[in-house]
Design an enzyme around this catalytic site. Structure first.
Site, PDB file in Angstrom:
ATOM      1  N   GLU A 254       3.187  -0.474   4.858  1.00 29.24           N
ATOM      2  CA  GLU A 254       3.032  -1.415   5.968  1.00 29.24           C
ATOM      3  C   GLU A 254       2.227  -2.644   5.562  1.00 29.24           C
ATOM      4  O   GLU A 254       2.415  -3.720   6.147  1.00 29.24           O
ATOM      5  CB  GLU A 254       2.400  -0.736   7.188  1.00 29.24           C
ATOM      6  CG  GLU A 254       0.887  -0.536   7.122  1.00 29.24           C
ATOM      7  CD  GLU A 254       0.505   0.785   6.517  1.00 29.24           C
ATOM      8  OE1 GLU A 254      -0.654   1.213   6.681  1.00 29.24           O
ATOM      9  OE2 GLU A 254       1.357   1.414   5.874  1.00 29.24           O
TER      10      GLU A 254
ATOM     11  N   CYS B  10       1.792   3.421   2.136  1.00 31.12           N
ATOM     12  CA  CYS B  10       2.657   3.657   3.302  1.00 31.12           C
ATOM     13  C   CYS B  10       3.588   2.482   3.607  1.00 31.12           C
ATOM     14  O   CYS B  10       4.337   2.523   4.571  1.00 31.12           O
ATOM     15  CB  CYS B  10       1.810   3.972   4.530  1.00 31.12           C
ATOM     16  SG  CYS B  10       0.989   5.567   4.443  1.00 31.12           S
TER      17      CYS B  10
ATOM     18  N   ASN C 133       0.848  -1.192   0.000  1.00 36.73           N
ATOM     19  CA  ASN C 133       0.000   0.000   0.000  1.00 36.73           C
ATOM     20  C   ASN C 133       0.887   1.247   0.000  1.00 36.73           C
ATOM     21  O   ASN C 133       2.123   1.148   0.087  1.00 36.73           O
ATOM     22  CB  ASN C 133      -0.942  -0.030   1.206  1.00 36.73           C
ATOM     23  CG  ASN C 133      -0.204   0.240   2.507  1.00 36.73           C
ATOM     24  OD1 ASN C 133       0.898  -0.255   2.718  1.00 36.73           O
ATOM     25  ND2 ASN C 133      -0.799   1.014   3.402  1.00 36.73           N
TER      26      ASN C 133
END
Length: 1040
Positions: free
Chosen positions: A424, A422, A420
């Protein structure tokens, strides 16, 4: 990522004028639960047993377990103008005003202009979500009895109400709107139809609310699918979600099409995707969409991918120099590509070994068409190129492809190719993840120990709730809906780790802190997977488990083995508890399997951290010891973090000493030099950013080692950008990328402060650094010089310094008249447009500054007061030391600081930092502006003509330091801590009380010189993970 379902044709029936909100759940209870109770999923198997661990079983509702207040909630811009306001909002009395403002403005459903059709109590919001999830769980047969289901509702409600945990934002936005308020809308998303055992589009999307913010999508090497991805990304951005895709499947521009033509390559299509993201603003807001694009290091176009963003940045810089708007949302950046995505290179182990051995690395073709060899690169040079580009613009980051897939639970269903935005959430293509986070500080007990049993109970409760959401949620595409049902990945995490570490009296950069982090993350991941196995015993494993049973059990064993490697300097009881828990996970997992293919991630927890009143987000340390608290009646109050007091108490300080230290921190914004504080305890209170009056902060290497402590106990990865100071070199970044691989991280992103507007600076030689240090260590004999508060006029004939500047195309001139000893004593400011309003204002401002300096106002007071003042015109400048000015006044103040004050906290110049040892400006001064930067080029030139006078002012400055300041213990650098010898700080206290909002803006602007303003309220943001977080309104510019 803010996720909101479409509002067109939406209707609602929120209970209006409810006379008894405290009875909002009185219609429910065990009898109601019996009506909802079903066994749809588990059949004849026994359901979950659920005992109350949090909400007292005394007949009261969960909402009766706290006191309540009626407050007004408001979001204001930096000028105090209300952007949002709602009065008479009912909130728990224990919640801060910031939590109130964030929750009411972002999560309350309904039209703010029509309070009868809008939620007005936190109990309505929480009940809407927790009752809906509990009802779904009852109907699906998750619980053994209706009583178990009702206890689950009570505990989940209590945990949310008392800020022990929170779901990601889409859950608060969307869940329960149909079930509780009968909200309806147009068909759009997809869901899993259990009756037909297939995916379908519901007539009313609110019946199946979107609960996820994290998405990964695939793309095939054909035009139809490439354009299909463009369409699905546009729809995701429309609903406020973020998405990531790996483009390594698209053939290189060096290969051939099936018809014999030349393909465009992935970078050409990246331009298309970037344009769409720039046009379709995220969630209908003005902020840019959140997206991740990655390319594997073996792709033939990898070099072009690495360089693409920096190449476009250089175009933007050229446009800005020609006068185009320099705002990050302005014309210059809007006209160049690749500004709407994070970029990451997927690194394999064989490539990293080639770097280690300094060997060549061979890329490979995507198709079998070419007859020539694909490009080959010197592996280390390619890594250095990644580091160089990241030094300039922050991209690309890196993801360690081999490591990621080594910990993959479902390799037989496909490889993990992307993440994704970000970084994570890392799982199969075309999947989604709903997130939740636990507030770690809520489990710290009075004696400072951590209650791991209650922590595990909270993890179990939230994990069950997340699992229930999977099949009752909708998804933006059909493949994502199908795979979400098949694999059921979840993302439980935590927040406030930095506060827990400081409260325990541990430095963030210590083996003990890393041991604590490892143990807590192992407990989180262990309980999540234990609960997943427990759920499998009740409602069965996820559909893809059978084909992936062996690799998943292998990964579980790897997690258990990692428990033995947790640092022994951490709390022994937590490490032992983690070992015992994981022994149980292996046992129950082998027996029943697992309900979820993934269980945990560490997200940045931006907005929901404010909902939980967390001092720190995710795995991050604290950003500062002093914060600005919003008051219910308006305004702000400057306070010292409670974690400072708790940490001091843990370290054994008595009450009187703690009180003195806290007073010192409040007065000086730093704990350095505090009376009674032992030097060995300073590191406990180090923060992510250096305080205005201090020199200490957590080094970038500590961020990486903390990530390494947590990584072995996560299904996914860690959203955390490693922030580096301005003066790091590209080699430092290359070392960080290599070190992250050696430590077993799955991803790492670097952001160098000021990289959006700075140029490389040559580092000094060791000999020059030694010479500078020797010069700084010189201490001269001084004589007592007494200054009286009088006007010190300049001689009729004096030297002056003229400086030309340009801010976003607005030109002007500064003429500074100097005393014989080189001090500034007057200033004339001339703007190019004579007679303009701003010209008149600047002329008056120059006169005011001149009088202030002649009457003895210290220069650093002027510089500190006016630096970072924000108003138009603002933007890029032609000064390499001040790349971006927030206003003309800001530019003038920072130029004065750079030119005439020692240190250079007012510019990102690494050269200047090296000259002062990185310690920032000397904050002590003689009256009448006696401070001068005698190492600056200006003063060096003047010294040739006024050597004796300069020597005099040097002695006067040092004398003032000794008389008016308390030494910070370093006799070699001449810096004081800014504490007056007489202890007089009444003026500073008064200023803090009346100018809290300005103080917070000034504090944050010092953290990172190029942090953007919030797209919601205009306040300065702080970098959080791969995006930015606003501490004024709670807005997260990219993440939930």
């Amino acid at each position: 990522m803010s996720t909101v379902l479409p509002e067109s044709n939406a209707t609602s029936r929120i209970p209006a004028n409810d006379p008894a909100l405290e009875k909002v759940d009185s219609e429910h209870g065990v009898e109601y639960a019996r009506e909802k109770f079903g066994t749809a999923l588990r059949g004849d198997r026994a359901g979950l047993k659920f005992e109350s661990k949090f909400c007292p079983d005394d007949g009261r509702t969960p909402f009766a377990t706290t006191a309540w207040d009626l407050r007004s909630a408001a979001i204001k811009d930096e000028s105090g103008n209300a952007l949002f306001e709602q009065t008479d909002c009912e909130v728990p009395a224990s919640w801060s005003q910031l939590a109130t403002n964030v929750v009411v403005s972002k999560y309350f459903y309904g039209d703010p202009k029509n309070t009868d059709e809008r939620e007005r109590s936190v109990r309505q919001l929480i009940h809407r979500v927790t009752r809906t999830i509990s009802d779904w769980g009852l109907a699906d047969g998750y619980f053994d009895t209706p009583e178990d289901g009702e206890r689950f509702y009570r505990d989940l409600t209590w945990l949310s109400l008392h800020q022990h945990g929170a779901f990601n934002s889409p859950v608060w936005f969307n869940v329960g709107l149909h079930a509780q308020y009968d909200v309806e809308g147009d068909m759009c998303n997809w869901h899993w139809d259990r009756t037909e055992n297939t995916t379908a589009q519901p007539d009313n999307p609110y019946e199946y609310p979107q609960g996820s913010a994290c998405f990964i999508q695939s793309v095939d090497d054909n035009m139809e699918d490439i354009m299909r991805l463009a369409c699905s990304e546009a729809m995701l951005f429309k609903f406020g979600s973020g998405t990531g895709t790996d483009l390594s499947t698209i053939r290189s521009q060096r290969e051939k099409l099936s018809g014999g033509g030349t393909p465009s390559g992935p970078l050409s299509f990246m331009r298309v995707y970037d344009s769409i993201a720039g046009v379709v603003k995220s969630g209908g807001k003005t902020r840019r969409a959140a997206k991740m694009q990655s390319l594997k290091v073996w792709h033939p176009d990898i070099l072009e991918f690495i360089e693409c963003k920096w190449a476009e940045e250089k175009k933007a810089h050229a446009l800005i120099r020609e006068g185009y708007d320099s705002n990050f949302n302005g014309e210059a950046y809007a006209s160049v590509c690749f500004q709407n995505a994070n970029l990451s290179v997927r690194l394999t182990d064989d490539y990293m070994e080639a770097v280690r051995k300094n060997e060549n690395f061979q890329t490979r073709w995507i198709t079998d068409k070419p007859t020539t060899e694909p490009p080959s690169y010197v592996a280390k040079e390619l890594l250095n190129k990644m580091a160089e580009c990241a030094w300039h613009c922050g991209d690309p980051g890196v993801q360690y492809d081999t490591t990621i897939n080594k910990w993959h639970t479902c390799p037989n269903s496909g490889a993990i190719n992307a993440s994704n935005p970000c970084s994570e959430y890392m799982f199969l293509d075309d999947t989604a993840c709903n997130l939740a986070s636990i507030n770690l500080m809520k489990f710290v007990q009075q004696d400072g120990s951590f209650d791991h049993e209650r922590f595990r109970a909270a993890c179990r409760t939230f994990f069950i709730a997340q699992e229930i959401l999977v099949d009752h949620a909708s998804y933006p595409t059909e493949p994502i809906a199908r795979n979400s049902h098949k694999f059921r990945p979840l993302g439980l995490g935590y927040s406030n780790l930095g506060s827990v570490i400081m409260t325990a009296g541990l430095p963030y950069d210590s083996d003990a802190a890393r041991g604590m982090c490892g143990s807590l993350t192992a407990l989180l991941h262990g309980e999540a997977n234990r609960t997943s196995a427990e759920l499998a015993s009740v409602v069965g494993t996820f559909d893809g488990y059978v084909e992936n049973e062996a690799p998943m059990l292998r990964v579980m064993q790897m997690h258990r083995d990692a428990c033995d490697q947790i640092n022994d300097d951490g709390p022994a009881e937590l490490k032992e508890a983690a070992r015992e828990l994981w022994d149980g996970v292996l046992e129950i997992g082998e027996k029943y399997g697992f309900r979820n293919a993934q269980a945990t991630v560490l997200a940045p927890t931006g907005t929901i951290s404010f909902m939980m009143d967390c001092d720190t987000t995710g795995i991050e340390p604290d950003i500062a010891l002093v914060k600005y608290k919003q008051l219910a009646g308006g305004g702000m109050l400057k306070i010292v973090n409670q974690t400072v007091k708790l940490g001091l108490k843990t370290l054994g300080y008595d009450a009187d000493t703690i009180d003195e230290i806290l007073k010192y921190v409040d007065a000086n914004d730093t704990i350095e030099g505090a009376p009674g504080l032992q030097d060995e305890h300073l590191a406990v209170f180090d923060c992510a950013f250096k305080p205005a009056n201090g020199v200490r902060s957590i080094g970038w290497r500590a961020h990486i080692t903390m990530m390494a402590a947590a990584q072995p106990f996560l299904s996914g990865a860690i959203s955390k950008t490693v922030n580096m100071p301005t003066d790091v070199t590209p080699q430092d970044i290359a070392d960080a990328y290599f070190w992250g691989w050696e430590l077993g991280l799955k991803a790492i992103a670097i952001y160098r402060d000021g990289s959006k507007q700075s140029q490389p600076l040559n580092t000094k030689s060791d000999e020059q650094k030694a010479t500078d240090a020797a010069e700084a260590a010189k201490v001269e004999t001084v004589e007592k010089i007494v200054y009286k508060p009088r006007r010190e006029r300049l001689p009729d004939t004096r030297q002056s310094l003229t400086h030309k500047f340009s801010i976003a195309g607005h030109e002007g001139y500064l003429c500074v008249g100097l005393y014989p000893d080189g001090r500034p004593g007057e200033m004339f400011i001339t703007m190019a447009k004579e007679g303009s309003t701003i010209g008149g204002i600047m002329d008056s401002f120059g006169t005011a500054l001149s009088i202030a300096m002649q009457y003895g106002v210290p220069l650093e007071v002027i510089v500190n007061k006016f630096s970072h003042t924000r108003f138009e015109p603002m933007g890029h400048t032609s000064n390499k030391d001040i790349r971006i000015a927030k206003s003309v006044v800001d530019y003038i103040a920072r130029w004065l600081g750079i030119t005439f004050m020692s240190g250079n906290d007012y510019s990102p110049s690494a050269e200047g930092a090296a000259k002062t040892g990185g310690n920032g400006p000397d904050l002590t001064t003689a009256p009448a502006g006696a401070t001068a930067n005698n190492n600056s080029p200006v003063m060096a030139e003047l010294r040739a003509d006024a050597g004796a006078a300069v020597a005099l002012v040097e002695r006067a400055t040092l004398l003032a330091s000794l008389q008016n300041g308390v030494s910070n213990g370093s006799a070699t650098n001449g810096h004081s801590n800014g504490q007056s010898a007489g202890g007089s700080s009444d003026g500073a206290v008064a200023e803090r009380a009346v100018d809290g909002l300005g103080g917070q803006a000034d504090q944050f602007s010092r953290f990172q010189t190029d942090a953007p303003s919030c797209d919601n309220c205009g306040s300065i943001t702080v970098r959080n993970g791969n995006c930015y977080l606003c501490h004024n309104c709670g807005n997260s510019m990219g993440c939930s």
